[in-house]
Design a protein around this motif. Structure first.
Motif, PDB file in Angstrom:
ATOM      1  N   UNK A  96       9.385  -1.846   2.244  1.00  9.24           N
ATOM      2  CA  UNK A  96       8.486  -2.987   2.057  1.00  9.24           C
ATOM      3  C   UNK A  96       7.167  -2.466   1.490  1.00  9.24           C
ATOM      4  N   UNK A  97       6.306  -3.386   1.064  1.00  4.53           N
ATOM      5  CA  UNK A  97       4.988  -2.962   0.573  1.00  4.53           C
ATOM      6  C   UNK A  97       4.241  -2.193   1.654  1.00  4.53           C
ATOM      7  N   UNK A  98       4.275  -2.702   2.889  1.00  5.22           N
ATOM      8  CA  UNK A  98       3.587  -2.004   3.982  1.00  5.22           C
ATOM      9  C   UNK A  98       4.226  -0.648   4.249  1.00  5.22           C
ATOM     10  N   UNK A  99       5.545  -0.548   4.061  1.00 12.08           N
ATOM     11  CA  UNK A  99       6.236   0.719   4.232  1.00 12.08           C
ATOM     12  C   UNK A  99       5.811   1.743   3.201  1.00 12.08           C
ATOM     13  N   UNK A 100       5.595   1.293   1.967  1.00 11.51           N
ATOM     14  CA  UNK A 100       5.127   2.196   0.899  1.00 11.51           C
ATOM     15  C   UNK A 100       3.722   2.692   1.218  1.00 11.51           C
ATOM     16  N   UNK A 101       2.858   1.798   1.660  1.00 12.93           N
ATOM     17  CA  UNK A 101       1.484   2.172   2.012  1.00 12.93           C
ATOM     18  C   UNK A 101       1.505   3.174   3.172  1.00 12.93           C
ATOM     19  N   UNK A 102       2.329   2.905   4.188  1.00 11.60           N
ATOM     20  CA  UNK A 102       2.432   3.808   5.344  1.00 11.60           C
ATOM     21  C   UNK A 102       3.006   5.165   4.933  1.00 11.60           C
ATOM     22  N   UNK A 103       4.010   5.159   4.058  1.00 12.75           N
ATOM     23  CA  UNK A 103       4.604   6.412   3.577  1.00 12.75           C
ATOM     24  C   UNK A 103       3.567   7.256   2.842  1.00 12.75           C
ATOM     25  N   UNK A 104       2.826   6.630   1.934  1.00 12.59           N
ATOM     26  CA  UNK A 104       1.814   7.365   1.177  1.00 12.59           C
ATOM     27  C   UNK A 104       0.751   7.933   2.110  1.00 12.59           C
ATOM     28  N   UNK A 105       0.327   7.144   3.085  1.00 14.71           N
ATOM     29  CA  UNK A 105      -0.681   7.603   4.042  1.00 14.71           C
ATOM     30  C   UNK A 105      -0.151   8.794   4.839  1.00 14.71           C
ATOM     31  N   UNK A 106       1.093   8.723   5.288  1.00 12.01           N
ATOM     32  CA  UNK A 106       1.704   9.814   6.037  1.00 12.01           C
ATOM     33  C   UNK A 106       1.732  11.098   5.208  1.00 12.01           C
ATOM     34  N   UNK A 107       2.173  10.989   3.965  1.00 15.31           N
ATOM     35  CA  UNK A 107       2.264  12.161   3.089  1.00 15.31           C
ATOM     36  C   UNK A 107       0.887  12.791   2.899  1.00 15.31           C
ATOM     37  N   UNK A 108      -0.125  11.977   2.634  1.00 17.37           N
ATOM     38  CA  UNK A 108      -1.467  12.497   2.414  1.00 17.37           C
ATOM     39  C   UNK A 108      -2.043  13.104   3.691  1.00 17.37           C
ATOM     40  N   UNK A 109      -1.779  12.487   4.860  1.00 14.33           N
ATOM     41  CA  UNK A 109      -2.278  13.038   6.125  1.00 14.33           C
ATOM     42  C   UNK A 109      -1.642  14.392   6.429  1.00 14.33           C
ATOM     43  N   UNK A 110      -0.332  14.508   6.257  1.00 13.57           N
ATOM     44  CA  UNK A 110       0.351  15.776   6.520  1.00 13.57           C
ATOM     45  C   UNK A 110      -0.117  16.849   5.547  1.00 13.57           C
ATOM     46  N   UNK A 111      -0.253  16.487   4.288  1.00  9.63           N
ATOM     47  CA  UNK A 111      -0.726  17.456   3.291  1.00  9.63           C
ATOM     48  C   UNK A 111      -2.123  17.950   3.653  1.00  9.63           C
ATOM     49  N   UNK A 112      -2.980  17.054   4.087  1.00  8.41           N
ATOM     50  CA  UNK A 112      -4.338  17.469   4.465  1.00  8.41           C
ATOM     51  C   UNK A 112      -4.287  18.392   5.683  1.00  8.41           C
ATOM     52  N   UNK A 113      -3.494  18.033   6.700  1.00  8.78           N
ATOM     53  CA  UNK A 113      -3.390  18.864   7.905  1.00  8.78           C
ATOM     54  C   UNK A 113      -2.896  20.264   7.569  1.00  8.78           C
ATOM     55  N   UNK A 114      -1.975  20.362   6.643  1.00  7.50           N
ATOM     56  CA  UNK A 114      -1.388  21.652   6.279  1.00  7.50           C
ATOM     57  C   UNK A 114      -2.114  22.320   5.110  1.00  7.50           C
ATOM     58  N   UNK A 115      -3.185  21.662   4.650  1.00  7.96           N
ATOM     59  CA  UNK A 115      -4.008  22.181   3.554  1.00  7.96           C
ATOM     60  C   UNK A 115      -3.183  22.409   2.286  1.00  7.96           C
ATOM     61  N   UNK A 116      -2.334  21.436   1.989  1.00 12.26           N
ATOM     62  CA  UNK A 116      -1.502  21.473   0.789  1.00 12.26           C
ATOM     63  C   UNK A 116      -2.121  20.530  -0.236  1.00 12.26           C
ATOM     64  N   UNK A 117      -2.445  21.019  -1.424  1.00 18.68           N
ATOM     65  CA  UNK A 117      -3.026  20.128  -2.437  1.00 18.68           C
ATOM     66  C   UNK A 117      -1.999  19.117  -2.943  1.00 18.68           C
ATOM     67  N   UNK A 118      -2.500  17.972  -3.341  1.00 24.05           N
ATOM     68  CA  UNK A 118      -1.643  16.904  -3.868  1.00 24.05           C
ATOM     69  C   UNK A 118      -2.182  16.484  -5.227  1.00 24.05           C
ATOM     70  N   UNK A 119      -1.272  16.237  -6.133  1.00 22.74           N
ATOM     71  CA  UNK A 119      -1.600  15.597  -7.395  1.00 22.74           C
ATOM     72  C   UNK A 119      -0.831  14.291  -7.409  1.00 22.74           C
ATOM     73  N   UNK A 120      -1.531  13.196  -7.612  1.00 27.56           N
ATOM     74  CA  UNK A 120      -0.895  11.882  -7.617  1.00 27.56           C
ATOM     75  C   UNK A 120      -0.899  11.357  -9.045  1.00 27.56           C
ATOM     76  N   UNK A 121       0.280  11.158  -9.594  1.00 25.59           N
ATOM     77  CA  UNK A 121       0.405  10.677 -10.964  1.00 25.59           C
ATOM     78  C   UNK A 121       1.096   9.321 -10.980  1.00 25.59           C
ATOM     79  N   UNK A 122       0.508   8.409 -11.677  1.00 27.03           N
ATOM     80  CA  UNK A 122       1.143   7.115 -11.924  1.00 27.03           C
ATOM     81  C   UNK A 122       1.585   7.174 -13.373  1.00 27.03           C
TER      82      UNK A 122
END
Length: 79
Positions: free
Chosen positions: A4-30
């Motif tokens: 769902x739309x809320x599921x996509x938002x929650x998934x993206x938030x989870x990915x960004x939170x885990x990456x930050x906790x583990x100090x993994x850089x992210x590049x987000x491309x649309x």
């Protein structure tokens, strides 16, 4: 995957939170392939990430976006 739309938002938030906790850089491309109807959920996700401090925009990026916008309006008014 049927999210769902809320599921996509929650998934993206989870990915960004885990990456930050583990100090993994992210590049987000649309990168295209998105239907017009998907623009709302993409914006909703980006705004959520910004609101939570997970997607900061550096001052230099804000300044260059402002100057590009003002120079575009200047050149169109002088044409």
């Amino acid at each position: 995957m049927d999210l769902s739309e809320d599921g996509i938002v929650a998934r993206d938030q989870f990915v960004f939170e885990v990456a930050r906790q583990k100090r993994v850089p992210i590049v987000m491309l649309l990168s295209g392939g998105y239907q017009h109807s998907n623009a709302g959920v993409i914006a909703k996700s980006i705004l959520n990430l910004r609101a939570r401090g997970l997607l900061p925009i550096p001052p230099a990026a804000d300044a260059s976006a402002s100057s590009a916008s003002s120079s575009a309006s200047s050149s169109s008014s002088s044409a």
